[in-house]
Scaffold this active site. Structure first.
Site, PDB file in Angstrom:
ATOM      1  N   THR A 187      47.627  31.296  34.129  1.00 33.49           N
ATOM      2  CA  THR A 187      46.727  31.861  33.118  1.00 33.49           C
ATOM      3  C   THR A 187      47.062  33.338  32.879  1.00 33.49           C
ATOM      4  O   THR A 187      47.074  33.816  31.744  1.00 33.49           O
ATOM      5  CB  THR A 187      45.262  31.722  33.566  1.00 33.49           C
ATOM      6  OG1 THR A 187      45.010  30.341  33.837  1.00 33.49           O
ATOM      7  CG2 THR A 187      44.309  32.187  32.486  1.00 33.49           C
ATOM      8  N   GLU A 227      34.649  31.062  37.368  1.00 34.22           N
ATOM      9  CA  GLU A 227      35.853  31.341  36.582  1.00 34.22           C
ATOM     10  C   GLU A 227      36.477  32.663  37.000  1.00 34.22           C
ATOM     11  O   GLU A 227      37.693  32.826  36.983  1.00 34.22           O
ATOM     12  CB  GLU A 227      35.520  31.378  35.082  1.00 34.22           C
ATOM     13  CG  GLU A 227      35.081  30.051  34.501  1.00 34.22           C
ATOM     14  CD  GLU A 227      36.171  28.997  34.543  1.00 34.22           C
ATOM     15  OE1 GLU A 227      36.617  28.638  35.649  1.00 34.22           O
ATOM     16  OE2 GLU A 227      36.558  28.524  33.466  1.00 34.22           O
TER      17      GLU A 227
END
Lengths: 339, 339
Positions: free
Chosen positions: A206, A154
Site C-alpha cells: 500500500t 486500518e
C-alpha cells in the site's frame, strides 16, 4: 446484552475501495470472500488482558491487541465506551454499564480474505470485531461510531486511518466517504451488479502504491474525473447500467498505479470486450475487479482473467460474486462448525 | 410544422453554471430572470438571409447571424438539417423536407437577462433560438442535438463551445455534463430549492476568470472536491437538504475566482448565517447565488445581499426564484403583448 461466555458468529465481507474514478471516496462490499469470526464476553482478573485474539487460520498475524487490526479497533471501542461510562456515572444516568476492568473480549478470527490481496482483508477483521463487540453489549454505538473505531485497525495495517474499506464493510452496499474530518459516510443505493475479482498472487505494498501517486493533477483531468464521479453516483442511484459503464473511467490514479500490476491493460481490454460495464484496481491492488449487469457476463469475464494470468504463468484466485448489501452480519449465537 | 409567418413565443430561462463544487459539470435553470423571444418561418428570395435577428432590447447586440449567439446556433441547426436532408433524399426517405434555400427564420429577442451577468444570458438566446426553430419545423431534433447546436452560440460569446449553461437551459432542472467529447448530459432530479441571486454591476470577463485558474491542483484538494461532488449528486437525488448543504463547498475554483468579486467572503458568511444551504459564484461571475430550503430563508438571504452591496455602494440586482424544471418553453403561437 449477550450472556458472558456465549459465542456469537460474525461474517465480515471483503470490500473494494477506490471504485475506479472514486479514488479515496467510493467503495462497496461483496458477498464473497468474507472472514469468519467468533466473539464472546469473558470475565477477567486484573492481570488478564481485556482483549484476547485467537487466529484460527495460517496467516500468522499478530495476536498482541495493539498490533492486531481487530485488537486496535477493540481498544478504541473500549476506550470510548469507558469514557462515555464515566460521563454517564457523573450524570447519574448509568444503567447496566459494563466495567471493562472486569470484562473482556475473546475474538477468534478465521481469515478467508487473504491479507494483502487488496479487497479489504484488514478492514474485515477490524469491522467484524467492533460490530461483534457492539452486538455483545447491546448495540450502544451507531454504525458511524463503529466505523471510527475500526479505522484504528486500518492505521495498524497501513499507517493511515482511512475509511474506504471500513465504511462499505460496516454499512454494506456502495458507500461514499464524503469527508474524513469530520467523518461522513453516505450510503448509495445500487442496482444488482455482478462482480468479478481476480487476485494475482503478487505483492503490491500500500505504501508503494501511495508513494507513486503524483501530488498534483491537471485541472482538466480533475474535471474529467469529477464528471465521471457525478455520472457514477447518478448511474448507481438511477439504476442506469449504461451510465454506470460510461462513468467507470479513471484518468488520474489508474494510469499511474496500473503499471504495478502485470497484464493490467490487456486484462481491462479483454474484460470490457467480454461485456463488463467497467472496473479497475481494487483498493491499491493487486486485485482487479470488473462489474457486469448479468451473471453470465461476470462468468465470461472470469474466464478472460484466468486465461490472461494462466498465459502469464501467474498464480491467481478469482471470485464471481454480487454486491453485499448488509455489511458485517451477526450470524447468531454459537460457533462455526469447522472449529 | 407551424405555418409560415405564424409567430411563436419562447421563454428561455437564466441558468447557473459551475454549481459550487461542480465546476464545468453541474448547472441548473431558474424561473427568473428569463429572455423572451419570438420566432417565425418566412419565405425568402435567394438574395435574402436565412436568419434575421431583431433585437427589441437596448443592449445593442450584433444582428449579423454569424456574430449573434442565437444566429450562430441557428446556422449550426440549418447546416445539420440540410446535411441530413441530403442523406434522406439520397435514400429516398424524405417527407416534407424543408428547403432552407427558400425558407428562413426571423427571430426577435427581448433580452431580460443582462449580458455579462454570469447567469447564462448568451445561453438563453442560443438555446431559445434552436428550441424555437425545432418547434417551428415539427421537432425533428432531440434535446441533445439542440444542445450541440446551441453550443456554437457559446463559442461566439466566449470563445469556448461549452455546455454548462446550454444543458440546463434546454433540459431544465439540474444537469450534469458528464462529458463534452462525446457530449453526454444527465438530468438530475432535485427537491424544491429556492435560489437567491445577486448581480453586482461590475464586469468580470469570462476570459479573465478562466486565465487566473491554476492549471494544476493538489491531489488532496481534488479528492475533497470529488467527495463533495458525489455528496451533492447523492443529496439532490435523495432530496437530503443537509447533505446538499454540506456538499456545497468548493476548495479549488472559488478560492481563486472569488477575489474578482468585491465582498464575496463577507457575503458568503452572511448568507450562510441567514440560513442558506450554500452557494457560490454563478458561472464565472459576477453574479452570486445561494440555495435555500424555504422561501423565507431565500428572502432573508436577499436582504443580506442588498445590505452588503448597499454598504459597498455598488449597484446591484437581486432575484429570489426557484429551480426551473422545464427549460426553454414554447409559450404558444402569437407575440408577446409588449411588442
Amino acid at each position: 446484552m449477550v450472556p458472558i461466555n456465549q459465542w456469537i458468529k460474525i461474517k465480515a465481507p471483503a470490500t473494494v475501495a477506490n471504485m475506479v474514478c472514486g479514488f479515496d471516496i467510493l467503495g462497496f462490499a461483496v458477498n464473497n470472500p468474507y472472514d469468519e469470526m467468533e466473539m464472546r464476553l469473558v470475565t477477567r482478573a486484573a492481570h488478564q488482558a481485556a482483549i484476547t485474539i485467537i487466529n484460527t487460520d495460517d496467516f500468522n498475524l499478530p495476536t498482541d491487541p495493539e498490533k492486531n487490526v481487530a485488537g486496535a479497533a477493540l481498544i478504541a471501542f473500549i476506550e470510548e465506551y469507558t469514557a462515555n461510562s464515566i460521563i454517564e456515572k457523573s450524570l447519574g444516568t448509568e444503567s447496566k454499564l459494563i466495567d471493562f476492568s472486569k470484562i473482556g473480549f475473546e475474538v477468534k478470527i478465521n481469515k478467508l480474505i487473504k491479507p494483502g490481496s487488496g479487497v479489504g482483508s484488514s478492514a474485515a477483521s477490524s469491522a467484524g470485531a467492533v460490530v461483534g463487540a457492539n452486538y455483545l453489549i447491546g448495540n450502544p454505538f451507531s454504525k458511524d461510531d463503529l466505523v471510527r473505531f475500526a479505522m484504528n485497525g486500518e492505521k495498524v495495517a497501513s499507517g493511515v486511518k482511512h475509511a474506504d474499506n471500513i465504511a462499505p464493510c460496516i454499512h454494506g452496499g456502495v458507500t461514499l466517504v464524503r469527508s474524513i474530518f469530520p467523518l461522513e459516510i453516505v450510503a448509495l443505493p445500487s442496482p444488482t451488479l455482478f462482480v468479478t475479482i481476480v487476485h494475482p498472487q503478487i505483492e503490491v505494498r500500500t505504501a508503494d502504491a501511495r508513494s507513486i501517486l503524483k501530488q498534483n493533477v491537471q485541472l482538466k483531468d480533475a474535471i474529467k474525473q469529477w464528471g465521471n464521479i457525478a455520472g457514477l453516483v447518478a448511474g448507481l442511484m438511477k439504476g442506469d447500467y449504461d451510465l454506470i459503464g460510461r462513468s467507470l473511467e479513471d484518468v488520474i490514479i489508474e494510469p499511474v498505479r496500473s503499471i504495478l500490476i502485470p497484464g493490467f491493460d490487456e486484462l481491462k481490454k479483454a474484460c470490457k470486450a467480454a461485456g463488463a460495464l467497467g472496473g479497475g484496481i481494487s483498493g491499491s491492488g493487486p486485485s482487479i475487479f470488473f462489474l457486469s449487469k448479468e451473471r453470465d457476463t461476470a462468468l465470461a469475464v472470469e474466464q478472460e482473467m484466468k486465461k490472461l494470468y494462466e498465459g502469464l504463468a501467474l498464480a491467481h484466485h478469482t471470485y464471481v460474486t454480487t454486491i453485499n448489501q448488509k455489511g458485517v452480519e451477526i450470524e447468531g449465537q454459537g460457533k462455526f462448525s469447522a472449529k
